[in-house]
Design an enzyme around this catalytic site. Structure first.
Site, PDB file in Angstrom:
ATOM      1  N   ARG A 121       5.071 -12.954   9.754  1.00 58.76           N
ATOM      2  CA  ARG A 121       5.775 -11.717   9.422  1.00 58.76           C
ATOM      3  C   ARG A 121       7.103 -11.659  10.156  1.00 58.76           C
ATOM      4  O   ARG A 121       7.319 -12.326  11.162  1.00 58.76           O
ATOM      5  CB  ARG A 121       4.918 -10.490   9.706  1.00 58.76           C
ATOM      6  CG  ARG A 121       4.542 -10.278  11.160  1.00 58.76           C
ATOM      7  CD  ARG A 121       3.934  -8.893  11.410  1.00 58.76           C
ATOM      8  NE  ARG A 121       2.898  -8.495  10.484  1.00 58.76           N
ATOM      9  CZ  ARG A 121       2.928  -7.378   9.738  1.00 58.76           C
ATOM     10  NH1 ARG A 121       3.935  -6.568   9.791  1.00 58.76           N
ATOM     11  NH2 ARG A 121       1.957  -7.071   8.940  1.00 58.76           N
ATOM     12  N   GLU A 150       0.872  -1.164   0.000  1.00 58.15           N
ATOM     13  CA  GLU A 150       0.000   0.000   0.000  1.00 58.15           C
ATOM     14  C   GLU A 150       0.917   1.224   0.000  1.00 58.15           C
ATOM     15  O   GLU A 150       1.799   1.324   0.855  1.00 58.15           O
ATOM     16  CB  GLU A 150      -0.882  -0.017   1.256  1.00 58.15           C
ATOM     17  CG  GLU A 150      -1.983   0.985   1.162  1.00 58.15           C
ATOM     18  CD  GLU A 150      -2.843   1.059   2.420  1.00 58.15           C
ATOM     19  OE1 GLU A 150      -2.757   0.159   3.276  1.00 58.15           O
ATOM     20  OE2 GLU A 150      -3.582   2.045   2.527  1.00 58.15           O
ATOM     21  N   LYS A 209       4.528   1.024   9.427  1.00 58.28           N
ATOM     22  CA  LYS A 209       4.651   2.253   8.636  1.00 58.28           C
ATOM     23  C   LYS A 209       4.039   3.426   9.382  1.00 58.28           C
ATOM     24  O   LYS A 209       4.528   4.537   9.315  1.00 58.28           O
ATOM     25  CB  LYS A 209       3.919   2.072   7.300  1.00 58.28           C
ATOM     26  CG  LYS A 209       4.766   1.409   6.242  1.00 58.28           C
ATOM     27  CD  LYS A 209       4.064   1.391   4.906  1.00 58.28           C
ATOM     28  CE  LYS A 209       3.269   0.132   4.716  1.00 58.28           C
ATOM     29  NZ  LYS A 209       2.578   0.005   3.443  1.00 58.28           N
TER      30      LYS A 209
HETATM   31  P1  ATP Z   1       2.533  -1.886   7.856  1.00 62.16           P
HETATM   32  O1  ATP Z   1       1.751  -2.534   8.931  1.00 62.16           O
HETATM   33  O2  ATP Z   1       3.938  -1.588   8.209  1.00 62.16           O
HETATM   34  O3  ATP Z   1       1.827  -0.730   7.220  1.00 62.16           O
HETATM   35  P2  ATP Z   1       1.517  -3.508   5.831  1.00 62.16           P
HETATM   36  O4  ATP Z   1       1.411  -4.967   5.959  1.00 62.16           O
HETATM   37  O5  ATP Z   1       0.282  -2.723   6.002  1.00 62.16           O
HETATM   38  O6  ATP Z   1       2.670  -2.997   6.749  1.00 62.16           O
HETATM   39  P3  ATP Z   1       1.679  -3.394   3.022  1.00 62.16           P
HETATM   40  O7  ATP Z   1       2.155  -2.280   2.202  1.00 62.16           O
HETATM   41  O8  ATP Z   1       0.242  -3.702   3.023  1.00 62.16           O
HETATM   42  O9  ATP Z   1       2.169  -3.082   4.482  1.00 62.16           O
HETATM   43  O10 ATP Z   1       2.549  -4.691   2.774  1.00 62.16           O
HETATM   44  C1  ATP Z   1       2.943  -5.195   1.527  1.00 62.16           C
HETATM   45  C2  ATP Z   1       3.319  -6.632   1.713  1.00 62.16           C
HETATM   46  O11 ATP Z   1       4.388  -6.759   2.651  1.00 62.16           O
HETATM   47  C3  ATP Z   1       2.162  -7.423   2.267  1.00 62.16           C
HETATM   48  O12 ATP Z   1       2.051  -8.628   1.545  1.00 62.16           O
HETATM   49  C4  ATP Z   1       2.536  -7.646   3.697  1.00 62.16           C
HETATM   50  O13 ATP Z   1       1.991  -8.823   4.180  1.00 62.16           O
HETATM   51  C5  ATP Z   1       4.051  -7.689   3.644  1.00 62.16           C
HETATM   52  N1  ATP Z   1       4.638  -7.327   4.922  1.00 62.16           N
HETATM   53  C6  ATP Z   1       4.439  -6.188   5.635  1.00 62.16           C
HETATM   54  N2  ATP Z   1       5.099  -6.215   6.796  1.00 62.16           N
HETATM   55  C7  ATP Z   1       5.766  -7.399   6.839  1.00 62.16           C
HETATM   56  C8  ATP Z   1       6.641  -8.035   7.785  1.00 62.16           C
HETATM   57  N3  ATP Z   1       6.970  -7.456   8.944  1.00 62.16           N
HETATM   58  N4  ATP Z   1       7.132  -9.259   7.488  1.00 62.16           N
HETATM   59  C9  ATP Z   1       6.819  -9.843   6.329  1.00 62.16           C
HETATM   60  N5  ATP Z   1       6.009  -9.312   5.399  1.00 62.16           N
HETATM   61  C10 ATP Z   1       5.480  -8.105   5.636  1.00 62.16           C
HETATM   62 MG    MG Z   2      -1.402  -2.807   4.912  1.00 58.37          MG
END
Ligand code: ATP
Ligand code: MG
Length: 547
Positions: free
Chosen positions: A257, A31, A267
């Site tokens: 994760r 995102e 983020k």
């Molecule tokens: P945040 O909570 O930091 O905003 P998010 O999961 O909302 O992270 P996205 O941009 O939606 O961020 O993530 C893109 C991809 O990265 C998704 O498939 C998500 O599952 C993966 N991802 C995010 N954080 C992690 C992590 N700590 N370990 C492994 N994969 C991750």
């Molecule tokens: Mg997300």
């Protein structure tokens, strides 16, 4: 050696063997609401890694269904960071490009009697949703006719309703043990300008509805996400099946994760640090963002190596920060040139040496091809104050009164005289060069155990060096709150005298400052004003038995 496979690879192997899937197709779906962090590196390595391993493809798809928090700056940073990490996407896509497809899917569901427009507020929906032990209550709008729902949904699209006054809900099962299946909201009214779609839409699909459609529309075979989406999988499958996407339908697979000790993986919180000015920006070298780690001097190859070594699993765990640092150190040990820097200078005057000369010093004893650089040497030098002891402890191998030490790549010197100030502090040392002791051609017969780094006082350059620590302090007394754990002392700026060759270093060039640690030239460098960031120390603080 038998190759060990992770559980995702086992699934893919069986899908390929059964003929369900012909070509592996994955996607990385960030995102664009912030910069990528080290957690995303794991997801990137899995998705792009699988595509590579199985000779398949991986798309980069921006999951931009939430216009309020997304921006072009984030889109650009994400592309840059993925390329830096060494991955190439097949197609570059935006979820927002499918808003028409999603709208059509919603219309299809309405026509099939599988979705309805509801006038409930978010609060009313929450109250009627039930709990894990109690079923939900059906919406009073659940039994609207198909015609009425269609008309209302078009009216939603045409901007006839204010934000929050109407939603489209999937009609599934208010008594399902899985709360995600209790008539989830799939579209909402939101009058917001979208960074990609502009003002075309005033209704936006919800993530749980959008994501499976994006995957299915692109022909993704394995949709890999983190564990918190496990409970959403039935809804994912429901959308794919009821929107009538062809076989092979995408399959959602969840993994644990990445968590790292003392490392912020959200983020939202990283953005707060940036917005509050608590860091230099998203790419502050202390930030666990990929841009930050890059500026910190972590090589992309070391990050990939780290992700490979920690593996993929279904069990949540926390990896030690020191393990990542160990991977970085290992990589840099092979690739970083050795140079000399003195942090706490102590002046040395060579009483029996006149003039100056250019020494040739090896760049990196571990490199595949041996290279040398010129290092000026002269009558006045600096060594680190910590390499001299007026009253040495037993077995002290560095410089002491009447003692000998080798200057790295240069000569053996003897400390003949110590100049003290009125308070007894050491001001400078008068030393003599031992004849015939030049490095590589030493016939002096003098044996020394200590070798120290030095710089030539005439030609050395003053540099600004940032010593860096984690942004978070250790958890103490159960206090886990990021704000309270924020390490206000995580960046300390000191000065150092470095050898002249560093004037030709380029931003992002990485070095081992001999006997001190690894450092990278920062973009804040301005002409001869060199700025370095500490990457990692020389010593491994990681206990591999704990890994
Ligand atoms: P945040 O909570 O930091 O905003 P998010 O999961 O909302 O992270 P996205 O941009 O939606 O961020 O993530 C893109 C991809 O990265 C998704 O498939 C998500 O599952 C993966 N991802 C995010 N954080 C992690 C992590 N700590 N370990 C492994 N994969 C991750
Ligand atoms: Mg997300």
């Amino acid at each position: 050696m038998t190759e060990s496979k992770n559980f995702i690879e086992d699934i893919i192997d069986s899908d390929l063997a059964s003929g369900k899937v012909e070509t592996v197709y994955t996607r990385f779906p960030p995102e664009p609401n912030g910069y990528l962090h080290v957690g995303h590196a794991k997801s990137l390595c899995i998705n792009f890694g699988l595509a590579k391993k199985y000779n398949g493809k991986c798309n980069l798809r921006f999951d931009d269904t939430n216009p309020a928090k997304e921006s072009e700056e984030y889109v650009e940073s994400i592309k840059r960071d993925i390329e830096w990490l060494g991955f190439k996407w097949d197609k570059l896509l935006f979820a927002s490009d499918y808003f028409d497809v999603m709208f059509d899917c919603a219309v299809l569901l309405i026509k099939k009697g599988l979705a309805y427009v509801s006038d409930e507020t978010a609060e009313e929906i929450r109250q009627r949703r039930g709990t894990l032990t109690e079923p939900g209550v059906e919406s009073p709008f659940r039994n609207r006719t198909v015609e009425e729902n269609l008309q209302l949904f078009y009216d939603m699209r045409d901007g006839k309703f204010a934000d929050g006054t109407k939603v489209l809900r999937a009609k599934i099962d208010m008594a399902s043990p899985n709360l995600n299946m209790r008539d989830p909201v799939i579209y909402r009214v939101l009058h917001a300008t979208h960074h990609n779609a502009g003002d075309k839409w005033c209704i936006y699909p919800m993530y749980d509805f959008a994501h499976p459609i994006e995957d299915a529309h692109e022909g993704i075979t394995h949709s890999i996400c983190t564990l918190e989406f496990e409970d959403h999988r039935p809804l994912y499958d429901w959308v794919v099946v009821n929107c009538e996407f062809p076989q092979p339908q995408p399959q959602q697979i969840e993994f644990a994760r990445l968590n790292i000790t003392n490392t912020i993986m959200s983020k939202r919180f990283l953005k707060r640090l940036v917005d509050n000015g608590q860091v230099l920006g998203w790419d502050d070298p202390r930030m666990p963002t990929l841009s930050g780690l890059r500026r910190r001097g972590y090589p992309a190859a070391a990050l990939r190596d780290f992700c490979e070594r920690i593996g993929v699993s279904k069990a949540n765990s926390e990896v030690e920060e020191a393990y990542l640092q160990a991977c970085v150190r290992e990589g840099l040990n092979r690739t970083a040139n050795r140079v000399m820097a003195v942090f706490d200078p102590l002046k040395i005057v060579l009483t029996n040496y006149e003039g100056s000369e250019m020494l040739s010093v090896e760049d990196n004893p571990n490199a595949e091809t041996v290279t040398f650089r010129d290092v000026p040497f002269g009558k006045t030098l600096y060594i680190d104050r910590s390499d001299f002891a007026l009253v040495p402890p037993p077995k002290y191998h560095r410089l002491k009164p009447d003692g000998y030490v080798r200057l790295k790549g240069a000569y053996i010197i003897r400390c003949d005289n110590v100049v003290l100030d009125d308070d007894g502090n050491v001001v400078e040392l008068h030393c003599s060069v031992v004849s015939n002791s030049k490095s590589g051609q030493d016939t002096s017969g003098v044996k020394v155990k200590g070798v120290v780094q030095w710089v030539d006082a005439e030609t050395c350059v003053d540099a600004t060096v940032r010593k860096l620590q984690s942004l978070l302090n250790d958890v103490v007394d159960g206090v886990t709150d990021f704000e309270q754990r924020f390490n206000a002392e995580s960046m300390q700026v000191v000065s150092a005298k470095v050898e002249r060759s560093l004037l030709s270093a380029k931003v992002e060039d990485k070095f081992q400052f001999m006997r001190v640690g690894y450092y990278v030239l920062d973009k804040d460098t301005n002409g001869t004003n060199l700025v370095f960031n500490e990457i990692v120390g020389l010593k491994d603080s990681f206990n591999s038995k704990k890994a």
